[in-house]
Design a protein around this motif. Structure first.
Motif, PDB file in Angstrom:
ATOM      1  N   PHE A 245       0.808  -1.208   0.000  1.00 21.41           N
ATOM      2  CA  PHE A 245       0.000   0.000   0.000  1.00 21.41           C
ATOM      3  C   PHE A 245       0.848   1.268   0.000  1.00 21.41           C
ATOM      4  O   PHE A 245       0.356   2.346  -0.323  1.00 21.41           O
ATOM      5  CB  PHE A 245      -0.930  -0.002   1.220  1.00 21.41           C
ATOM      6  N   LEU A 246       2.112   1.141   0.371  1.00 20.23           N
ATOM      7  CA  LEU A 246       2.994   2.302   0.424  1.00 20.23           C
ATOM      8  C   LEU A 246       3.769   2.509  -0.872  1.00 20.23           C
ATOM      9  O   LEU A 246       4.168   3.632  -1.183  1.00 20.23           O
ATOM     10  CB  LEU A 246       3.976   2.150   1.593  1.00 20.23           C
ATOM     11  N   ILE A 247       4.013   1.432  -1.630  1.00 20.35           N
ATOM     12  CA  ILE A 247       4.796   1.542  -2.863  1.00 20.35           C
ATOM     13  C   ILE A 247       4.186   2.550  -3.844  1.00 20.35           C
ATOM     14  O   ILE A 247       4.913   3.399  -4.397  1.00 20.35           O
ATOM     15  CB  ILE A 247       4.970   0.159  -3.526  1.00 20.35           C
ATOM     16  N   PRO A 248       2.861   2.512  -4.118  1.00 19.05           N
ATOM     17  CA  PRO A 248       2.312   3.506  -5.052  1.00 19.05           C
ATOM     18  C   PRO A 248       2.512   4.943  -4.581  1.00 19.05           C
ATOM     19  O   PRO A 248       2.685   5.854  -5.410  1.00 19.05           O
ATOM     20  CB  PRO A 248       0.820   3.149  -5.101  1.00 19.05           C
ATOM     21  N   VAL A 249       2.490   5.165  -3.267  1.00 18.07           N
ATOM     22  CA  VAL A 249       2.702   6.521  -2.744  1.00 18.07           C
ATOM     23  C   VAL A 249       4.064   7.042  -3.175  1.00 18.07           C
ATOM     24  O   VAL A 249       4.199   8.161  -3.688  1.00 18.07           O
ATOM     25  CB  VAL A 249       2.590   6.531  -1.204  1.00 18.07           C
ATOM     26  N   PHE A 250       5.095   6.209  -2.980  1.00 19.09           N
ATOM     27  CA  PHE A 250       6.443   6.631  -3.350  1.00 19.09           C
ATOM     28  C   PHE A 250       6.647   6.591  -4.867  1.00 19.09           C
ATOM     29  O   PHE A 250       7.378   7.428  -5.415  1.00 19.09           O
ATOM     30  CB  PHE A 250       7.477   5.757  -2.646  1.00 19.09           C
ATOM     31  N   GLY A 251       6.022   5.626  -5.546  1.00 18.54           N
ATOM     32  CA  GLY A 251       6.143   5.579  -6.996  1.00 18.54           C
ATOM     33  C   GLY A 251       5.624   6.852  -7.646  1.00 18.54           C
ATOM     34  O   GLY A 251       6.252   7.423  -8.544  1.00 18.54           O
ATOM     35  N   VAL A 252       4.462   7.311  -7.175  1.00 16.41           N
ATOM     36  CA  VAL A 252       3.888   8.560  -7.689  1.00 16.41           C
ATOM     37  C   VAL A 252       4.741   9.751  -7.270  1.00 16.41           C
ATOM     38  O   VAL A 252       5.005  10.662  -8.063  1.00 16.41           O
ATOM     39  CB  VAL A 252       2.439   8.720  -7.184  1.00 16.41           C
ATOM     40  N   LEU A 253       5.198   9.744  -6.009  1.00 19.14           N
ATOM     41  CA  LEU A 253       6.001  10.858  -5.500  1.00 19.14           C
ATOM     42  C   LEU A 253       7.277  11.039  -6.313  1.00 19.14           C
ATOM     43  O   LEU A 253       7.591  12.160  -6.757  1.00 19.14           O
ATOM     44  CB  LEU A 253       6.342  10.618  -4.033  1.00 19.14           C
ATOM     45  N   TRP A 254       8.041   9.959  -6.522  1.00 16.60           N
ATOM     46  CA  TRP A 254       9.287  10.069  -7.296  1.00 16.60           C
ATOM     47  C   TRP A 254       8.994  10.474  -8.740  1.00 16.60           C
ATOM     48  O   TRP A 254       9.749  11.249  -9.339  1.00 16.60           O
ATOM     49  CB  TRP A 254      10.049   8.749  -7.276  1.00 16.60           C
ATOM     50  N   GLY A 255       7.911   9.946  -9.304  1.00 10.37           N
ATOM     51  CA  GLY A 255       7.577  10.301 -10.679  1.00 10.37           C
ATOM     52  C   GLY A 255       7.272  11.778 -10.840  1.00 10.37           C
ATOM     53  O   GLY A 255       7.696  12.418 -11.803  1.00 10.37           O
ATOM     54  N   VAL A 256       6.535  12.316  -9.886  1.00  9.39           N
ATOM     55  CA  VAL A 256       6.166  13.737  -9.954  1.00  9.39           C
ATOM     56  C   VAL A 256       7.374  14.636  -9.679  1.00  9.39           C
ATOM     57  O   VAL A 256       7.626  15.609 -10.397  1.00  9.39           O
ATOM     58  CB  VAL A 256       5.031  14.036  -8.945  1.00  9.39           C
ATOM     59  N   LEU A 257       8.147  14.316  -8.633  1.00  2.63           N
ATOM     60  CA  LEU A 257       9.254  15.178  -8.222  1.00  2.63           C
ATOM     61  C   LEU A 257      10.442  15.115  -9.173  1.00  2.63           C
ATOM     62  O   LEU A 257      11.067  16.144  -9.469  1.00  2.63           O
ATOM     63  CB  LEU A 257       9.709  14.799  -6.809  1.00  2.63           C
ATOM     64  N   LEU A 258      10.788  13.914  -9.650  1.00  4.41           N
ATOM     65  CA  LEU A 258      12.032  13.731 -10.397  1.00  4.41           C
ATOM     66  C   LEU A 258      11.844  13.566 -11.898  1.00  4.41           C
ATOM     67  O   LEU A 258      12.783  13.790 -12.662  1.00  4.41           O
ATOM     68  CB  LEU A 258      12.787  12.513  -9.835  1.00  4.41           C
ATOM     69  N   LEU A 259      10.653  13.169 -12.337  1.00  7.10           N
ATOM     70  CA  LEU A 259      10.413  12.993 -13.775  1.00  7.10           C
ATOM     71  C   LEU A 259       9.416  14.004 -14.328  1.00  7.10           C
ATOM     72  O   LEU A 259       9.158  14.005 -15.532  1.00  7.10           O
ATOM     73  CB  LEU A 259       9.922  11.568 -14.056  1.00  7.10           C
ATOM     74  N   GLY A 260       8.861  14.824 -13.455  1.00  5.94           N
ATOM     75  CA  GLY A 260       7.910  15.826 -13.920  1.00  5.94           C
ATOM     76  C   GLY A 260       6.586  15.253 -14.383  1.00  5.94           C
ATOM     77  O   GLY A 260       5.881  15.888 -15.182  1.00  5.94           O
ATOM     78  N   GLU A 261       6.223  14.063 -13.895  1.00  6.78           N
ATOM     79  CA  GLU A 261       4.954  13.464 -14.290  1.00  6.78           C
ATOM     80  C   GLU A 261       3.796  14.218 -13.641  1.00  6.78           C
ATOM     81  O   GLU A 261       3.938  14.814 -12.570  1.00  6.78           O
ATOM     82  CB  GLU A 261       4.907  11.988 -13.879  1.00  6.78           C
ATOM     83  N   THR A 262       2.660  14.202 -14.298  1.00  6.33           N
ATOM     84  CA  THR A 262       1.464  14.840 -13.753  1.00  6.33           C
ATOM     85  C   THR A 262       0.431  13.768 -13.427  1.00  6.33           C
ATOM     86  O   THR A 262       0.336  12.754 -14.125  1.00  6.33           O
ATOM     87  CB  THR A 262       0.859  15.833 -14.750  1.00  6.33           C
ATOM     88  N   ILE A 263      -0.325  13.992 -12.390  1.00  5.93           N
ATOM     89  CA  ILE A 263      -1.390  13.061 -12.019  1.00  5.93           C
ATOM     90  C   ILE A 263      -2.691  13.827 -11.935  1.00  5.93           C
ATOM     91  O   ILE A 263      -2.743  14.969 -11.488  1.00  5.93           O
ATOM     92  CB  ILE A 263      -1.099  12.356 -10.679  1.00  5.93           C
ATOM     93  N   GLY A 264      -3.757  13.204 -12.404  1.00  8.49           N
ATOM     94  CA  GLY A 264      -5.072  13.828 -12.371  1.00  8.49           C
ATOM     95  C   GLY A 264      -5.957  13.203 -11.314  1.00  8.49           C
ATOM     96  O   GLY A 264      -5.575  12.274 -10.610  1.00  8.49           O
ATOM     97  N   HIS A 265      -7.182  13.709 -11.249  1.00 11.72           N
ATOM     98  CA  HIS A 265      -8.133  13.181 -10.268  1.00 11.72           C
ATOM     99  C   HIS A 265      -8.444  11.713 -10.544  1.00 11.72           C
ATOM    100  O   HIS A 265      -8.662  10.935  -9.618  1.00 11.72           O
ATOM    101  CB  HIS A 265      -9.418  14.012 -10.279  1.00 11.72           C
ATOM    102  N   ASN A 266      -8.482  11.346 -11.828  1.00 10.63           N
ATOM    103  CA  ASN A 266      -8.789   9.956 -12.171  1.00 10.63           C
ATOM    104  C   ASN A 266      -7.680   9.019 -11.706  1.00 10.63           C
ATOM    105  O   ASN A 266      -7.938   7.878 -11.299  1.00 10.63           O
ATOM    106  CB  ASN A 266      -8.979   9.822 -13.681  1.00 10.63           C
ATOM    107  N   THR A 267      -6.430   9.500 -11.750  1.00 11.44           N
ATOM    108  CA  THR A 267      -5.311   8.682 -11.273  1.00 11.44           C
ATOM    109  C   THR A 267      -5.448   8.419  -9.787  1.00 11.44           C
ATOM    110  O   THR A 267      -5.274   7.280  -9.325  1.00 11.44           O
ATOM    111  CB  THR A 267      -3.974   9.389 -11.553  1.00 11.44           C
TER     112      THR A 267
END
Length: 292
Positions: A245-267
């Protein structure tokens, strides 16, 4: 769970969450095969060095089938699947889809081990499917050409994890956990190395891509295995499942902070549905995990 175990759990989730970041960095530069091969071989060498340092018992030839099955379904096939998916999907989406492994696990256990799902588990399975549908159907990253195959690759990887999990439950007493991790990593190495012959074209690795592969092997594979088995020993396998349950939290966090990924409400909505479905399907209760 005491403070030391909680810290190890969060560290493990951060490391495994970063694996999707490192795949997104290495795969575009090296293709899907080389990062998978490099990660497994580096991880095997790392665990071998740890075995020598800790004076662990040598691997037993009699257990080669056990090592091969675990190496194939818990390492080689999933890493290859993620390699192909990383060409198309973001780190955030892959980390969220990764959380479907326990849902597959409940299905495989029902078919293979005869563990009948409860009504609560069945509702969790259905909710997980709805979550994946929301994520896949509405996320911008999954609407690109070829994304469907990438999504199938991630779901195939999590299915492989579920098969390996059910197999391990049936043979847990046969081989100690560290020996299983070490032996399966070498079995995966020998299984996957021949695929280098099918590498489409010569690849000139960039320093960043090489560092990403080394990080995948040393941190996300070798060190992560050691942390995980320490957690299983200290707090038990059910509580160690919290990392899912914690892996997606960090997966999204690293993606947003270091790769500039964007996440929407649907994500976020899809991720919430997948995680709640996983909790229901596995009978996860956070009150039992963190008590004590």
């Amino acid at each position: 769970m005491n403070a030391a175990s909680a810290l190890r759990l969060i560290l493990l989730a951060a490391i495994w969450g970063a694996s999707f970041l490192f795949m997104r960095v290495s795969v575009p530069a090296l293709g899907p095969v080389i990062p998978a091969v490099g990660r497994i071989v580096v991880g095997a060498v790392f665990l071998a060095l740890v075995a020598l340092l800790l004076r662990r018992v040598a691997l037993q030839r009699a257990h080669w089938r056990h090592y091969l099955i675990l190496g194939l379904f818990n390492t080689a096939l999933p890493f290859l699947c993620y390699g192909f998916a990383a060409r198309q999907l973001t780190a955030s989406v892959m980390s969220i889809l990764n959380a479907t492994a326990p849902i597959w696990g409940a299905l495989v256990a029902a078919v293979w081990l005869g563990v009948k799902p409860t009504l609560k588990s069945a509702c969790g399975l259905l909710l997980g499917v709805v979550g994946v549908t929301v994520l896949v159907g509405l996320d911008a990253a999954t609407s690109q050409p070829g994304a469907g195959w990438a999504i199938m690759a991630v779901l195939s990887a999590t299915l492989c994890y579920a098969i390996a999990s059910s197999y391990s439950k049936r043979h847990a007493a046969d081989v100690p956990p560290f020996a299983a991790a070490h032996g399966s990593m070498w079995a995966a190495s020998f299984t996957i190395l021949p695929l280098l012959a099918w590498q489409p074209a010569p690849v000139v690795p960039t320093p960043l891509a090489v560092c990403a592969v080394l990080a995948l092997g040393v941190f996300c594979t070798g060190m992560a295995y050691l942390l995980y088995f320490r957690l299983v020993q200290d707090i038990g396998p059910a509580s160690a499942l919290t990392v899912t349950f914690l892996i997606p939290v960090f997966g999204v966090l690293w993606g947003v902070l270091l790769l500039g990924e964007t996440i929407g409400h649907n994500t976020l909505a899809g991720a919430a549905l997948v995680l709640v479905g996983t909790a229901l399907a596995t009978g996860f209760d956070p009150r039992r995990v963190w008590r004590g």
